[in-house]
Scaffold this motif. Structure first.
Motif, PDB file in Angstrom:
ATOM      1  N   MET A   1      90.010  11.467  15.714  1.00 33.69           N
ATOM      2  CA  MET A   1      88.716  10.807  15.779  1.00 33.69           C
ATOM      3  C   MET A   1      87.731  11.521  14.852  1.00 33.69           C
ATOM      4  O   MET A   1      87.690  12.741  14.801  1.00 33.69           O
ATOM      5  CB  MET A   1      88.206  10.812  17.220  1.00 33.69           C
ATOM      6  N   CYS A   2      86.949  10.724  14.161  1.00 33.95           N
ATOM      7  CA  CYS A   2      86.123  11.261  13.079  1.00 33.95           C
ATOM      8  C   CYS A   2      84.727  11.638  13.558  1.00 33.95           C
ATOM      9  O   CYS A   2      84.317  11.334  14.667  1.00 33.95           O
ATOM     10  CB  CYS A   2      86.015  10.228  11.961  1.00 33.95           C
ATOM     11  N   GLY A   3      84.002  12.297  12.670  1.00 26.74           N
ATOM     12  CA  GLY A   3      82.602  12.576  12.902  1.00 26.74           C
ATOM     13  C   GLY A   3      81.776  11.341  12.605  1.00 26.74           C
ATOM     14  O   GLY A   3      81.993  10.674  11.590  1.00 26.74           O
ATOM     15  N   CYS A   4      80.821  11.028  13.483  1.00 32.44           N
ATOM     16  CA  CYS A   4      80.014   9.817  13.281  1.00 32.44           C
ATOM     17  C   CYS A   4      78.713   9.867  14.068  1.00 32.44           C
ATOM     18  O   CYS A   4      78.091   8.834  14.301  1.00 32.44           O
ATOM     19  CB  CYS A   4      80.813   8.568  13.661  1.00 32.44           C
ATOM     20  N   GLY A   5      78.305  11.044  14.513  1.00 28.81           N
ATOM     21  CA  GLY A   5      77.027  11.184  15.188  1.00 28.81           C
ATOM     22  C   GLY A   5      76.938  10.350  16.458  1.00 28.81           C
ATOM     23  O   GLY A   5      77.866  10.304  17.266  1.00 28.81           O
TER      24      GLY A   5
ATOM     25  N   VAL B   1      95.357  15.534  20.692  1.00 32.17           N
ATOM     26  CA  VAL B   1      94.103  14.882  20.364  1.00 32.17           C
ATOM     27  C   VAL B   1      93.417  15.700  19.279  1.00 32.17           C
ATOM     28  O   VAL B   1      93.242  16.919  19.427  1.00 32.17           O
ATOM     29  CB  VAL B   1      93.186  14.779  21.603  1.00 32.17           C
ATOM     30  N   VAL B   2      93.043  15.037  18.195  1.00 32.67           N
ATOM     31  CA  VAL B   2      92.396  15.709  17.065  1.00 32.67           C
ATOM     32  C   VAL B   2      91.030  15.083  16.850  1.00 32.67           C
ATOM     33  O   VAL B   2      90.892  13.852  16.853  1.00 32.67           O
ATOM     34  CB  VAL B   2      93.232  15.573  15.779  1.00 32.67           C
ATOM     35  N   GLY B   3      90.012  15.920  16.680  1.00 27.35           N
ATOM     36  CA  GLY B   3      88.679  15.372  16.485  1.00 27.35           C
ATOM     37  C   GLY B   3      87.798  16.268  15.641  1.00 27.35           C
ATOM     38  O   GLY B   3      87.947  17.493  15.634  1.00 27.35           O
ATOM     39  N   ALA B   4      86.888  15.634  14.928  1.00 29.48           N
ATOM     40  CA  ALA B   4      85.854  16.341  14.167  1.00 29.48           C
ATOM     41  C   ALA B   4      84.502  15.874  14.661  1.00 29.48           C
ATOM     42  O   ALA B   4      84.289  14.677  14.872  1.00 29.48           O
ATOM     43  CB  ALA B   4      85.981  16.060  12.664  1.00 29.48           C
ATOM     44  N   SER B   5      83.601  16.807  14.894  1.00 25.76           N
ATOM     45  CA  SER B   5      82.226  16.503  15.267  1.00 25.76           C
ATOM     46  C   SER B   5      82.189  15.616  16.510  1.00 25.76           C
ATOM     47  O   SER B   5      82.693  15.999  17.563  1.00 25.76           O
ATOM     48  CB  SER B   5      81.515  15.856  14.071  1.00 25.76           C
TER      49      SER B   5
ATOM     50  N   LEU C   1      82.900  18.005   7.343  1.00 27.51           N
ATOM     51  CA  LEU C   1      82.293  18.204   6.023  1.00 27.51           C
ATOM     52  C   LEU C   1      83.319  18.202   4.895  1.00 27.51           C
ATOM     53  O   LEU C   1      83.000  17.823   3.769  1.00 27.51           O
ATOM     54  CB  LEU C   1      81.504  19.527   5.998  1.00 27.51           C
ATOM     55  N   VAL C   2      84.541  18.617   5.166  1.00 25.89           N
ATOM     56  CA  VAL C   2      85.588  18.638   4.141  1.00 25.89           C
ATOM     57  C   VAL C   2      86.443  17.377   4.233  1.00 25.89           C
ATOM     58  O   VAL C   2      86.692  16.699   3.246  1.00 25.89           O
ATOM     59  CB  VAL C   2      86.469  19.896   4.276  1.00 25.89           C
ATOM     60  N   CYS C   3      86.905  17.089   5.433  1.00 27.58           N
ATOM     61  CA  CYS C   3      87.719  15.893   5.676  1.00 27.58           C
ATOM     62  C   CYS C   3      87.285  15.307   7.013  1.00 27.58           C
ATOM     63  O   CYS C   3      87.521  15.928   8.048  1.00 27.58           O
ATOM     64  CB  CYS C   3      89.211  16.227   5.681  1.00 27.58           C
ATOM     65  N   ASN C   4      86.661  14.149   6.987  1.00 38.76           N
ATOM     66  CA  ASN C   4      86.114  13.577   8.204  1.00 38.76           C
ATOM     67  C   ASN C   4      87.151  12.817   9.020  1.00 38.76           C
ATOM     68  O   ASN C   4      86.830  12.305  10.090  1.00 38.76           O
ATOM     69  CB  ASN C   4      84.952  12.632   7.870  1.00 38.76           C
ATOM     70  N   TRP C   5      88.382  12.760   8.562  1.00 41.80           N
ATOM     71  CA  TRP C   5      89.435  12.042   9.276  1.00 41.80           C
ATOM     72  C   TRP C   5      90.589  13.012   9.524  1.00 41.80           C
ATOM     73  O   TRP C   5      91.643  12.905   8.918  1.00 41.80           O
ATOM     74  CB  TRP C   5      89.903  10.830   8.475  1.00 41.80           C
TER      75      TRP C   5
ATOM     76  N   SER D   1     101.934   9.145  11.485  1.00 38.91           N
ATOM     77  CA  SER D   1     102.117   9.246  12.936  1.00 38.91           C
ATOM     78  C   SER D   1     100.812   9.526  13.668  1.00 38.91           C
ATOM     79  O   SER D   1     100.819   9.920  14.831  1.00 38.91           O
ATOM     80  CB  SER D   1     103.133  10.349  13.262  1.00 38.91           C
ATOM     81  N   THR D   2      99.681   9.338  12.992  1.00 40.70           N
ATOM     82  CA  THR D   2      98.371   9.578  13.587  1.00 40.70           C
ATOM     83  C   THR D   2      97.649   8.263  13.799  1.00 40.70           C
ATOM     84  O   THR D   2      97.621   7.412  12.903  1.00 40.70           O
ATOM     85  CB  THR D   2      97.523  10.488  12.678  1.00 40.70           C
ATOM     86  N   LEU D   3      97.081   8.076  14.964  1.00 40.92           N
ATOM     87  CA  LEU D   3      96.274   6.898  15.254  1.00 40.92           C
ATOM     88  C   LEU D   3      94.827   7.224  14.904  1.00 40.92           C
ATOM     89  O   LEU D   3      94.213   8.110  15.502  1.00 40.92           O
ATOM     90  CB  LEU D   3      96.380   6.523  16.738  1.00 40.92           C
ATOM     91  N   PHE D   4      94.284   6.508  13.937  1.00 39.12           N
ATOM     92  CA  PHE D   4      92.920   6.757  13.472  1.00 39.12           C
ATOM     93  C   PHE D   4      91.955   5.795  14.152  1.00 39.12           C
ATOM     94  O   PHE D   4      92.153   4.575  14.136  1.00 39.12           O
ATOM     95  CB  PHE D   4      92.820   6.588  11.956  1.00 39.12           C
ATOM     96  N   ILE D   5      90.906   6.361  14.754  1.00 41.36           N
ATOM     97  CA  ILE D   5      89.849   5.569  15.390  1.00 41.36           C
ATOM     98  C   ILE D   5      88.549   5.876  14.662  1.00 41.36           C
ATOM     99  O   ILE D   5      88.206   7.045  14.453  1.00 41.36           O
ATOM    100  CB  ILE D   5      89.709   5.923  16.877  1.00 41.36           C
ATOM    101  N   ALA D   6      87.810   4.843  14.274  1.00 43.38           N
ATOM    102  CA  ALA D   6      86.563   5.054  13.537  1.00 43.38           C
ATOM    103  C   ALA D   6      85.615   3.894  13.765  1.00 43.38           C
ATOM    104  O   ALA D   6      86.053   2.738  13.882  1.00 43.38           O
ATOM    105  CB  ALA D   6      86.839   5.215  12.044  1.00 43.38           C
ATOM    106  N   PRO D   7      84.310   4.167  13.822  1.00 39.01           N
ATOM    107  CA  PRO D   7      83.330   3.085  13.953  1.00 39.01           C
ATOM    108  C   PRO D   7      82.997   2.435  12.622  1.00 39.01           C
ATOM    109  O   PRO D   7      82.031   1.671  12.529  1.00 39.01           O
ATOM    110  CB  PRO D   7      82.108   3.809  14.535  1.00 39.01           C
TER     111      PRO D   7
END
Length: 298
Positions: A1-5, A31-35, A194-198, A208-214
């Motif tokens: 899951m990415c950073g998105c405030g 579970v992997v997440g940034a921000s 800041l380097v890789c948001n995903w 093999s990663t499920l990407f969730i993003a708004p």
């Protein structure tokens, strides 16, 4: 899951949809997440979804923080206002006493590290082991800390045990040497996107990663459909992932830092829930077709 405030409500709605769609138990082993993704990831990895009313508990906390931000004269940029303080309060109110035990080895919090010896070159690293509940909270807070925006003007210091990765990649090599671990502890650790948001699971790959993003984009597994006009083609791996340039994505980025009214954030979470449930239905259909083809070929 990415950073998105503040748009992290999309992550919360999506994981609730995955749970109710019957897919979360197969996907949440790591579970992997940034921000903002790390904040929701921490709640998922520590059993937050196992309790009833996850969205009903989480959304009011975000809406309250968004309301405080809107009351400030310059929003997140108002001197003295620190969004990371709100994030810390959410974690302390929601995480169970044994959260660090539940999260260790399962939750991978992305942070951006900077070391003077490396010429201040930022690198993405992951914090995957937590010695205490407080260290888990600290890791997530640092993953959300953008100096001058969400965390004031003082960058958080070092002190976190991290796994170093190649710049822009979510791959980790063998166990770090003692020297490398020392270097990690000496780095600043700030916002994980800041380097890789995903971010990708350190021992996995994009396939093999499920990407969730708004944000709308063909490279994400669960995301909004594009409804506004497209004003450009996909960018070449913007912060680690191709992203469609559209008015709706631009609006989502602005809302991440300058939150819209509460009813809009509530609709974002509801849309994410629907998107995730639809993904679960499509995944089940694909599995049925694959199984039928296997039996037919056998």
């Amino acid at each position: 899951m990415c950073g998105c405030g503040f748009m992290g409500v999309y992550h919360a709605g999506a994981v609730a949809g995955l749970r109710d769609g019957g897919a979360l138990h197969r996907l949440a082993s790591n579970v992997v997440g940034a921000s903002a993704g790390a904040l929701v990831g921490a709640l998922v990895a520590t059993g937050g979804l196992e309790q009833g009313g996850f969205l009903e508990r989480y959304l009011p906390l975000v809406l309250d923080s968004a309301a405080r931000s809107r009351r400030e004269p310059f929003g997140l940029l108002t001197p003295g206002y620190r969004l990371v303080d709100d994030i810390s309060r959410v974690l302390l109110s929601e995480l169970p006493p044994d959260a660090h035990l539940r999260a260790s080895g399962r939750l991978h919090v992305a942070v951006t590290t900077v070391a003077g010896g490396a010429g201040l070159v930022p690198r993405q690293a992951f914090v995957s082991e937590f010695g205490s509940r407080d260290s888990l909270v600290e890791a997530v807070v640092r993953s959300c800390a953008i100096p001058g925006i969400t965390a004031g003007w003082r960058a958080p210091g070092g002190g976190l045990q991290t796994h170093r990765t190649r710049l822009g990649l979510g791959l980790v090599g063998s166990a770090a040497s003692a020297k490398e671990s020392t270097e990690c502890r000496e780095r600043w650790a700030i916002d994980g996107g800041l380097v890789c948001n995903w971010p990708v699971h350190p021992a996995s790959d994009c396939e093999s990663t499920l990407f969730i993003a708004p944000f709308a984009g063909g490279s994400f597994d669960i995301c909004p459909a594009v409804s506004g006009p497209i004003i450009g083609t996909q960018t070449p791996a913007l912060m680690g992932m191709p992203l469609e340039i559209s008015w709706r994505n631009a609006q989502a980025i602005v809302w991440g830092f300058f939150p819209p009214p509460p009813e809009v954030l509530e609709e974002v979470a509801a849309r994410a829930y629907r998107d995730a449930v639809a993904w679960c239905a499509a995944a089940r259909l694909q599995e049925q077709r694959t199984e039928a083809a296997r039996r037919g070929g056998g």
